[in-house]
Design a protein around this motif. Structure first.
Motif: not given
Length: 457
Positions: A113, A157, A191-192, A188-189, A16, A118, A151, A154-155
Motif C-alpha cells: 500500500r 488484486f 475485484n480479485a 470477500h474480494q 477484474r 497491488g 478479510t 485489505g483489498e
C-alpha cells in the motif's frame, strides 16, 4: 462455423480481468521455512523455530518491485509445508511460534500500500502439516484460513491457488472443494482475479520456464479451463445458474452467459510465471537469470497477450538478494530505454470495405532508419478478434515491403523488429534506408476489428 466465430469474437473479459491486464508485470514472493532448509518443497515437519528472518523488511521488497516497474506482489502466505506467514487461529505451524513473531502477510500488505502496488496471496491447497489433510474436514480448515487472508489484509488484486495434491498422513489425497473456495473469494474480494491451472479468471501458461505461446488466445474452449467436472459437465455453480463464476462475464451483460455456456467458450487469459533464479525459494549458490533472458521473457509475455509474474525470493535475512535487486534495476533501465518514448506519428484507419480486414497507416513525423518495435493493442473490452496481421514499411524513396507478420494481438502485442542484444540488426538499419510510413494490415479476424493503440519505438 460462421456463427461460432461470431460468438467467439464477442466473448469479453470481466472488469477484474481488464484491471489485471493493466498490471502487466508483477512479482511472486516465495518465502517460508524452505528458505531456511534450502529446499523447494517442505514436508511439514519443519520446526517453527527455523523461520528466523532477523532483518525482515517488506518495505525493501516493495521498493525494489515498484522501482522495477512491477505493479503488484503475490506472497506465498502458505506453501505445501503448511507453515503460515500470518498468525492463523487454526494452526500452531505459523509465525506466532517462531523467534520472529511478526505477521509477514500483514507487513507485506502494508508495504505494498505504501509503495502504491497491488497485493495478492498464494495459499496452497496442499498442506503437508495438517492432520485434516485427506479428510472431508480439511476443506473447512482450508476455507477458514482462506477467509482469514481475504478479510484481514485489505483489498487483494489476486488470489493464487495451486493444483498440487499429494498424499496426506492417512495415505489419501485430498478432494479439494474449489467451487467453495471460489465462492469465498468472490464474496470477500470481488475485484480479485483467481489464478488456478485452468482459471477461472487467469490460467497457467503450462510451464515454469517463462515460455509463452507464439499465438496466445484469451478466448478458449471451456474444456481447457476450470468449470466443474469437464467429464460430467458443469458443477453446482452452473446448476445454481450463476455462470458469472465460470465464464467471467459481468452481471450486466444480459444473456451472454447462456450463449457462452451452450457453446463452451470462456475468456481466461494466460499468466507467464517464472523465477528470476533457477529455484522458487532462495538458494545462496543460485544467480539471477541474465538480463537478455528476462528481457525476452518480458517481450513474449507482456508483449504477447499475457501478464508476467516474476518470482523474486527473499533470503534468510528477510531481504531481497542484492544480486536480484541489481538485475531488476538493469531490467527497468532497459525497458525504459527500449519502450520509454514512442516516435511522433499519426495513425489513420483506412476503410478497406471489409470490417474484419482494416488497415492502419502510420505516418512518422520524421523518416527514420531505426525502428525497433511496433506496439499494437486491441480493444479487448469487446473481445479478442485479430487472427492475423502484417506490418509493411513504406519508404520515402518509393516502394514498400512486409517486415513483420503475426497472428494474435489481444491486449498487447510487441512486434520486435530489432534486438538490443544483437551485434547487427535489420538490413534496413545497415543500409540506412529511410522509412516514412508503416502500414498495419489485418489479414484475418473473428469479427470487426478495433485497435485502440498503435505506437512505434
Amino acid at each position: 462455423m460462421i456463427d461460432f466465430l461470431r460468438e467467439a469474437a464477442n466473448v469479453a473479459p470481466s472488469k477484474r480481468q481488464l484491471a489485471w491486464f493493466d498490471r502487466k508485470f508483477y512479482a511472486f514472493i516465495h518465502f517460508g521455512v524452505n528458505t531456511f532448509t534450502d529446499r523447494e518443497w517442505g514436508d511439514g515437519t519443519e520446526p517453527e523455530s527455523i523461520f528466523n528472518p532477523e532483518k525482515l523488511d517488506c518495505r525493501q521488497w516493495a521498493r525494489a518491485l515498484s522501482g522495477a516497474g512491477m505493479k503488484g506482489m503475490i506472497l506465498t502466505a502458505k506453501h505445501h509445508d503448511g507453515f503460515c506467514l500470518w498468525p492463523s487461529r487454526y494452526t500452531e505451524h505459523s509465525v506466532k511460534n517462531c523467534p520472529v513473531k511478526r505477521d509477514v502477510v500483514g507487513e507485506a500488505a502494508q508495504a505494498c500500500r505504501e509503495a502504491g502496488i497491488g497485493f495478492g496471496v498464494y495459499l496452497s491447497p496442499w498442506d503437508r502439516n495438517s492432520a485434516y489433510y485427506g479428510t472431508p474436514e480439511y476443506n473447512d480448515y482450508y476455507c477458514n484460513q482462506l477467509e482469514e487472508l481475504l478479510t484481514q489484509y485489505g483489498e487483494l488484486f489476486c488470489v493464487w491457488l495451486d493444483g498440487a495434491c499429494g498424499e496426506g498422513p492417512n495415505g489419501k489425497k485430498q478432494e479439494y472443494d474449489f467451487q467453495r473456495y471460489i465462492r469465498l473469494v468472490r464474496k470477500h474480494q470481488p475485484n480479485a482475479v483467481i489464478f488456478f491451472d485452468r482459471g477461472p479468471d487467469v490460467r497457467w501458461c503450462g510451464n515454469e520456464a517463462g515460455n509463452a505461446r507464439a499465438s496466445e488466445w484469451a478466448v478458449v474452449p471451456g474444456e481447457l479451463c476450470w468449470y466443474g467436472d469437464v467429464q460430467t459437465g458443469p458443477g453446482p455453480l452452473a446448476q445454481e445458474g450463476d455462470l458469472s463464476y465460470l465464464y467471467n462475464t459481468d452481471s450486466n451483460v444480459g444473456g451472454l452467459s447462456n450463449i457462452l455456456y451452450s457453446k463452451g467458450l470462456t475468456f481466461v487469459p494466460s499468466e507467464i510465471n517464472t523465477s528470476i533464479r533457477r529455484g522458487w525459494f532462495w538458494h545462496k549458490e543460485e544467480e539471477p537469470k541474465s538480463l537478455e533472458k528476462l528481457f525476452r521473457i518480458y517481450i513474449s509475455s507482456v508483449g504477447g497477450n499475457a501478464c508476467l509474474n516474476l518470482n523474486i525470493p527473499p533470503n534468510r535475512d528477510g531481504l531481497l538478494d542484492e544480486r536480484d535487486v541489481a538485475r531488476l534495476k538493469e531490467l527497468r533501465e532497459l525497458l525504459d530505454r527500449e519502450f520509454g518514448q514512442a516516435l511522433e506519428a499519426t495513425v489513420e484507419k483506412r476503410d478497406t470495405g471489409h470490417p474484419m480486414q482494416p488497415e492502419y497507416m502510420i505516418t512518422l513525423a520524421q523518416p527514420t532508419s531505426r525502428i525497433k518495435y511496433v506496439e499494437l493493442m486491441e480493444d479487448i473490452s469487446v473481445g479478442q478478434r485479430v487472427e492475423g496481421f502484417r506490418i509493411e514499411a513504406v519508404f520515402s524513396s518509393g516502394g514498400q515491403f512486409p517486415f513483420f507478420q503475426g497472428t494474435t494481438i489481444g491486449n498487447r502485442k510487441i512486434c520486435a523488429l530489432a534486438d538490443p542484444f544483437a551485434e547487427q540488426n535489420r538490413l534496413l538499419d545497415e543500409n540506412k534506408v529511410k522509412i516514412d510510413k508503416l502500414l498495419v494490415k489485418i489479414t484475418a479476424a473473428r469479427g470487426e476489428v478495433s485497435l485502440k493503440h498503435i505506437a512505434v519505438m
